[in-house]
Design an enzyme around this catalytic site. Structure first.
Site, mmCIF file in Angstrom:
data_model
loop_
_atom_site.group_PDB
_atom_site.id
_atom_site.type_symbol
_atom_site.label_atom_id
_atom_site.label_comp_id
_atom_site.label_asym_id
_atom_site.label_seq_id
_atom_site.Cartn_x
_atom_site.Cartn_y
_atom_site.Cartn_z
ATOM 1 N N GLY A 15 -2.904 1.548 5.735
ATOM 2 C CA GLY A 15 -3.973 1.231 6.671
ATOM 3 C C GLY A 15 -3.910 2.126 7.887
ATOM 4 N N ASN A 33 -1.335 -9.058 4.233
ATOM 5 C CA ASN A 33 -1.825 -7.990 3.372
ATOM 6 C C ASN A 33 -2.485 -8.635 2.167
ATOM 7 O OD1 ASN A 33 -2.200 -5.708 1.756
ATOM 8 N ND2 ASN A 33 -0.114 -5.780 0.977
ATOM 9 N N GLY A 34 -3.759 -8.357 1.979
ATOM 10 C CA GLY A 34 -4.490 -8.927 0.859
ATOM 11 C C GLY A 34 -5.846 -9.413 1.288
ATOM 12 N N TYR A 51 -2.190 4.091 -7.115
ATOM 13 C CA TYR A 51 -2.726 4.736 -5.920
ATOM 14 C C TYR A 51 -2.074 4.319 -4.610
ATOM 15 C CZ TYR A 51 -6.268 6.434 -2.625
ATOM 16 O OH TYR A 51 -6.910 7.061 -1.589
ATOM 17 N N CYS A 99 -3.862 -3.386 4.164
ATOM 18 C CA CYS A 99 -2.866 -3.326 5.223
ATOM 19 C C CYS A 99 -1.430 -3.343 4.694
ATOM 20 C CB CYS A 99 -3.054 -4.477 6.202
ATOM 21 S SG CYS A 99 -3.207 -6.076 5.410
#
Length: 493
Positions: free
Chosen positions: A43, A118-119, A263, A17
């Protein structure tokens, strides 16, 4: 929904996310929607925004893309207030259902609080089990809800102190944004695995996963939130905004996730002071030095392989061409009832540019290879377009290990690098004339300028090396009675 589902992204790595928050701006909701739009690459399954207007909180959470739900005035009018935060989600923990869409919100003793993350928490399941045993009622399957419960149960006074207390109990990777009635809070885990930046728009503080979210709204970059740091921005009674920094945890070396550079991050972002685009071009340059090949044309596997392919072409002197054209208008899932059409799945996303390929020795440059299934289909597509030779060059090392910090990776036995004993066997499976990966030192020098220090790795690189930067509590708990899991843990930790 009926029909057969074809996942066109099944052989890629996917982030969990992105987060965004802004304090004190009259257009808070609209700016948050724009920021989330810039972070959409992190996301695509769901998006949510929470605002506060001085009296109550407002929430809009939806499955799907930001542009599908937050572009009309009617939706934004339902999100009043001068403070807002939002989240875009790809689920690595929890189902893709509305109850898991963030930001999550709860009314606590100290007032309402919204939180987005996020994570991935590597002890989230262990904490959830403990909380439920103590009487907690969980409304979602997202590990972010665990943090809300920890905040609610903290004995400290004040929302910021409770938030810091809760973070002390969790393990893993997180870049987190929380919002109360007067505060916007940003926090990064002690290892700094996931990125979070502090920005400013006309004196109004912003937290965002990447700098590209600042650029889209014309905000300026102030600095990175440091690893293990909690930054609290607060609106005072006179309207002034204060910003305070806390570092309550034992200091650790920052170890940014290398896949942010390989990426995940958008090429125009700057992560931890490093241009993502420049790093990816450097990966291609180093790859050309490490794995040269006689060829007629360098072709990127779009879009992730494009900067590395440019670097490879510039270093090798071989012309760069767009030999593969990507269709940007194909969604994550294509529904079609017939097997003959589903078999064309890769061509829905990629098509060969025959004019630049036919009769030529082609070097395909990709950012990574996970299972290898997409690679073999692309190689066949290039051969069908008349290529004389097809060589694969990968701008990152082989992936041997699963990730537990917010990247959706297959089980280790499903990774290409673990399915074949030699590089030659992998190459034969893919159907290429040659195959080569960038070395770990080649990746490190491309990003940070120095080779990997095996005693003190500068980045989080466990998917290549098995060197996990934190305990894997949940995985260890699952593997206690499973010999296969125990064996994997011994290799990984």
């Amino acid at each position: 929904m009926t029909g057969l589902s074809l996942d066109l992204y099944g052989d890629t790595l996917r982030e969990e996310c992105g987060v965004f928050g802004i304090l004190g701006h009259p257009d808070a909701a609209a700016l948050t929607a724009l920021g989330l739009h810039a972070l959409q690459h992190r996301g695509q399954e769901a998006a949510g925004i929470v605002t506060y207007d001085g009296e109550q909180f407002f929430s809009e959470r939806h499955l799907g893309l930001v542009g599908d739900h937050y572009t009309d005035a009617a939706t934004l009018n339902r999100l009043p207030g001068r403070m807002a935060m939002g989240h875009v989600r790809y689920s690595t923990t929890g189902e893709t259902v509305l109850r898991n869409v963030q930001p999550l919100f709860a009314e606590l003793e100290v007032g309402g609080i919204a939180i987005a993350h996020n994570g991935n928490l590597t002890n989230g399941l262990a904490l959830r089990k403990r909380l439920i045993a103590q009487g907690a009622i969980c409304q979602s399957t997202s590990d972010t809800e665990v943090v809300l419960h920890l905040i609610a149960r903290s004995q400290r006074s004040g929302s910021a102190d409770r938030f810091i207390d809760a973070l002390g109990a969790i393990e893993g990777a997180y870049a987190m944004v929380a919002m109360t009635r007067t505060k916007l809070i940003g926090a990064r885990d002690p290892n700094g695995i996931r990125p979070l930046v502090l920005g400013d728009l006309d004196g109004k503080p912003i937290f965002a996963s990447e700098t590209c979210a600042l650029d889209i709204i014309g905000a300026k970059f102030v600095r990175d939130v440091e690893n293990g740091e909690i930054v609290v921005a607060e609106i005072q009674k006179d309207g002034e905004i204060t910003i305070e920094s806390y570092k309550p945890f034992k200091p650790k070396r920052e170890r940014m996730c290398l896949f942010e550079y390989v990426y995940f991050a958008r090429p125009d972002s700057v992560v931890a002071g490093r241009s993502v685009y420049a790093a990816r071009k450097n990966m291609g340059r180093n790859l050309a030095k490490e794995a040269p090949v006689e060829a007629d044309v360098i072709v990127p596997v779009p879009d992730g392989g494009t900067p590395a392919a440019l670097g490879y072409a510039q270093e090798s002197g071989i012309p760069f061409e767009y030999g593969i054209i990507r269709n940007h208008y194909v969604g994550r899932t294509f529904i079609e009832p017939t097997q003959s059409i589903r078999a064309l799945g890769v061509k829905l996303k990629h098509s060969a540019n025959r004019h630049e390929i036919e009769g030529k020795r082609v070097v395909l440059v990709d950012d990574s290879i996970v299972r290898g299934t997409t690679s073999l289909k692309i190689v066949q597509m290039i051969r069908d377009a008349g290529a004389k030779e097809v060589h694969i060059r990968v701008a990152s090392p082989m992936i041997y290990h699963s990730d537990y910090y917010g990247i959706d990776t297959p089980d280790p036995e499903k990774l290409l690098a673990n399915q074949y004993a030699t590089l030659e066997d992998m190459c034969a499976y893919i159907g290429a004339d040659s195959l080569a990966f960038l070395s770990i030192d080649g990746l490190y020098t491309a990003v940070g300028g120095e080779k990997r220090d095996p005693k003190k790795p500068q980045f989080t690189d466990h998917y290549f090396t098995g060197d996990y930067p934190t305990p894997l509590t949940d995985l260890q708990d699952r593997g206690k009675n499973d010999p296969k899991q125990i064996s994997m843990l011994r290799e990984a930790v």
